[in-house]
Design a protein around this motif. Structure first.
Motif, PDB file in Angstrom:
ATOM      1  N   ALA A 135       0.828  -1.206   0.000  1.00 15.48           N
ATOM      2  CA  ALA A 135       0.000   0.000   0.000  1.00 15.48           C
ATOM      3  C   ALA A 135       0.863   1.256   0.000  1.00 15.48           C
ATOM      4  O   ALA A 135       0.539   2.246  -0.673  1.00 15.48           O
ATOM      5  CB  ALA A 135      -0.931  -0.010   1.211  1.00 15.48           C
ATOM      6  N   LEU A 136       1.971   1.227   0.735  1.00 17.37           N
ATOM      7  CA  LEU A 136       2.856   2.391   0.789  1.00 17.37           C
ATOM      8  C   LEU A 136       3.460   2.701  -0.570  1.00 17.37           C
ATOM      9  O   LEU A 136       3.484   3.854  -1.010  1.00 17.37           O
ATOM     10  CB  LEU A 136       3.983   2.156   1.796  1.00 17.37           C
ATOM     11  CG  LEU A 136       3.675   2.300   3.275  1.00 17.37           C
ATOM     12  CD1 LEU A 136       4.958   2.214   4.077  1.00 17.37           C
ATOM     13  CD2 LEU A 136       2.955   3.605   3.562  1.00 17.37           C
ATOM     14  N   ARG A 137       3.983   1.681  -1.228  1.00 16.28           N
ATOM     15  CA  ARG A 137       4.643   1.925  -2.509  1.00 16.28           C
ATOM     16  C   ARG A 137       3.635   2.401  -3.560  1.00 16.28           C
ATOM     17  O   ARG A 137       3.932   3.304  -4.350  1.00 16.28           O
ATOM     18  CB  ARG A 137       5.349   0.656  -2.997  1.00 16.28           C
ATOM     19  CG  ARG A 137       6.389   0.076  -2.052  1.00 16.28           C
ATOM     20  CD  ARG A 137       7.612   0.958  -1.876  1.00 16.28           C
ATOM     21  NE  ARG A 137       7.495   1.965  -0.854  1.00 16.28           N
ATOM     22  CZ  ARG A 137       7.729   1.758   0.456  1.00 16.28           C
ATOM     23  NH1 ARG A 137       8.057   0.564   0.903  1.00 16.28           N
ATOM     24  NH2 ARG A 137       7.639   2.758   1.303  1.00 16.28           N
ATOM     25  N   SER A 202      11.476  -6.595  -6.025  1.00 16.94           N
ATOM     26  CA  SER A 202      11.056  -5.305  -6.580  1.00 16.94           C
ATOM     27  C   SER A 202      10.483  -4.384  -5.501  1.00 16.94           C
ATOM     28  O   SER A 202      10.569  -3.160  -5.619  1.00 16.94           O
ATOM     29  CB  SER A 202      10.039  -5.507  -7.709  1.00 16.94           C
ATOM     30  OG  SER A 202       8.907  -6.216  -7.262  1.00 16.94           O
ATOM     31  N   LEU A 203       9.928  -4.953  -4.423  1.00 15.46           N
ATOM     32  CA  LEU A 203       9.465  -4.115  -3.315  1.00 15.46           C
ATOM     33  C   LEU A 203      10.634  -3.396  -2.651  1.00 15.46           C
ATOM     34  O   LEU A 203      10.532  -2.215  -2.290  1.00 15.46           O
ATOM     35  CB  LEU A 203       8.721  -4.964  -2.280  1.00 15.46           C
ATOM     36  CG  LEU A 203       7.198  -5.005  -2.354  1.00 15.46           C
ATOM     37  CD1 LEU A 203       6.639  -5.901  -1.261  1.00 15.46           C
ATOM     38  CD2 LEU A 203       6.592  -3.614  -2.268  1.00 15.46           C
ATOM     39  N   LYS A 204      11.747  -4.106  -2.475  1.00 18.02           N
ATOM     40  CA  LYS A 204      12.929  -3.473  -1.885  1.00 18.02           C
ATOM     41  C   LYS A 204      13.456  -2.363  -2.790  1.00 18.02           C
ATOM     42  O   LYS A 204      13.829  -1.282  -2.326  1.00 18.02           O
ATOM     43  CB  LYS A 204      14.013  -4.525  -1.647  1.00 18.02           C
ATOM     44  CG  LYS A 204      13.668  -5.544  -0.568  1.00 18.02           C
ATOM     45  CD  LYS A 204      14.774  -6.583  -0.428  1.00 18.02           C
ATOM     46  CE  LYS A 204      14.409  -7.630   0.615  1.00 18.02           C
ATOM     47  NZ  LYS A 204      15.454  -8.686   0.734  1.00 18.02           N
ATOM     48  N   VAL A 205      13.488  -2.636  -4.089  1.00 20.12           N
ATOM     49  CA  VAL A 205      13.945  -1.625  -5.045  1.00 20.12           C
ATOM     50  C   VAL A 205      12.995  -0.429  -5.042  1.00 20.12           C
ATOM     51  O   VAL A 205      13.426   0.731  -5.084  1.00 20.12           O
ATOM     52  CB  VAL A 205      14.058  -2.234  -6.457  1.00 20.12           C
ATOM     53  CG1 VAL A 205      14.298  -1.145  -7.500  1.00 20.12           C
ATOM     54  CG2 VAL A 205      15.177  -3.259  -6.499  1.00 20.12           C
ATOM     55  N   ALA A 206      11.697  -0.700  -4.975  1.00 18.01           N
ATOM     56  CA  ALA A 206      10.703   0.378  -4.979  1.00 18.01           C
ATOM     57  C   ALA A 206      10.878   1.296  -3.778  1.00 18.01           C
ATOM     58  O   ALA A 206      10.717   2.518  -3.886  1.00 18.01           O
ATOM     59  CB  ALA A 206       9.298  -0.214  -4.990  1.00 18.01           C
ATOM     60  N   LYS A 207      11.213   0.733  -2.632  1.00 16.11           N
ATOM     61  CA  LYS A 207      11.432   1.547  -1.437  1.00 16.11           C
ATOM     62  C   LYS A 207      12.621   2.479  -1.627  1.00 16.11           C
ATOM     63  O   LYS A 207      12.553   3.679  -1.307  1.00 16.11           O
ATOM     64  CB  LYS A 207      11.658   0.639  -0.225  1.00 16.11           C
ATOM     65  CG  LYS A 207      11.798   1.381   1.087  1.00 16.11           C
ATOM     66  CD  LYS A 207      11.891   0.401   2.245  1.00 16.11           C
ATOM     67  CE  LYS A 207      11.965   1.124   3.578  1.00 16.11           C
ATOM     68  NZ  LYS A 207      11.982   0.169   4.717  1.00 16.11           N
ATOM     69  N   GLN A 208      13.725   1.953  -2.165  1.00 19.68           N
ATOM     70  CA  GLN A 208      14.902   2.784  -2.424  1.00 19.68           C
ATOM     71  C   GLN A 208      14.588   3.876  -3.444  1.00 19.68           C
ATOM     72  O   GLN A 208      14.977   5.038  -3.281  1.00 19.68           O
ATOM     73  CB  GLN A 208      16.052   1.918  -2.940  1.00 19.68           C
ATOM     74  CG  GLN A 208      16.610   0.929  -1.937  1.00 19.68           C
ATOM     75  CD  GLN A 208      17.684   0.057  -2.570  1.00 19.68           C
ATOM     76  OE1 GLN A 208      17.399  -0.882  -3.320  1.00 19.68           O
ATOM     77  NE2 GLN A 208      18.930   0.378  -2.290  1.00 19.68           N
TER      78      GLN A 208
END
Length: 238
Positions: A135-137, A202-208
């Motif tokens: 939800a955040l991303r 991809s969630l980790k990449v999206a956060k960065q």
């Protein structure tokens, strides 16, 4: 000049802070008037009416709010609960983070109905999804688009490199154009982000990526909500 009186305006609480001895200033995000600050007089009073206000003026509650005043600081006159999004644990801290983003990035009394709808969808996702990062991303990238600072993933079409860098003003950059210590992101993960088809990587990449894109808009000032979240995590392991 802003409207003198507003009745039953849909809105969410972004932040509450003490004001004088018995009152509080409530920062709300409303559908038709944008971000509004209003004084809730006597909020700390031990009356049934103010007890109900205190219970309802919480993050995650959709409210009908009434206020008056022609200046930037309004006076709250009524609070009616419409619905609640049950936010607990990490989801609650995520809501604090989203609220702080809106406080920092939205101008007072600037209507943003599309962002208002996105915010409601984000709260729904935080309350239902066991993985709040999703939800955040979704919200972060949609918010950037609405503010005119969206990440242009179309430049990755036919990209010859397996990984690229990112600059908030220049977009995605080929590796040979990057300083040696710049982060690099796999193009395959970025394409998943563009399609909102997230997996763990991809969630980790999206956060960065979202942090890089939001940083200039936040002016280099750290977010208090991140600090609160880290402190809560630290206490949970003690």
């Amino acid at each position: 000049m802003s409207t003198a009186r507003v009745e039953a305006e849909p809105g969410y609480v972004l932040h509450v802070r003490a004001y004088r001895d018995t009152s509080a200033i409530i920062d709300v995000f409303s559908r038709h008037h944008g971000r509004v600050s209003a004084v809730a007089k006597g909020l700390k009073a031990n009356t049934k009416g103010r007890q109900r206000w205190r219970a309802d003026l919480q993050p995650g509650n959709l409210l009908f709010l009434s206020w008056s005043g022609r200046g930037e600081l309004k006076t709250l006159s009524d609070v009616q609960l419409n619905s609640r999004f049950p936010l607990k644990g990490d989801a609650l801290y995520c809501a604090f983070y989203v609220n702080e983003l809106l406080q920092r990035l939205l101008h007072p009394l600037d209507p943003q109905p599309d962002i208002f709808s996105l915010y409601g969808q984000c709260l729904l996702g935080l309350s239902r999804d066991p993985e709040p990062e999703l939800a955040l991303r979704h919200f972060e990238f949609a918010l950037l688009n609405q503010l005119g600072y969206g990440v242009d993933f179309s430049t990755l079409d036919d990209c010859p490199a397996a990984s690229v860098g990112f600059h908030p003003e220049q977009g995605f950059l080929l590796p040979e154009l990057l300083p040696p210590d710049s982060p690099r992101f796999p193009v395959a993960d970025l394409q998943r982000i563009a399609s909102y088809d997230f997996d763990a990587d991809s969630l980790k990449v999206a956060k960065q990526l979202s942090r890089l894109a939001l940083a200039p808009l936040l002016g280099g000032r750290p977010l208090n909500s991140r600090k609160l979240f880290m402190q809560a995590r630290k206490r949970s392991y003690e």
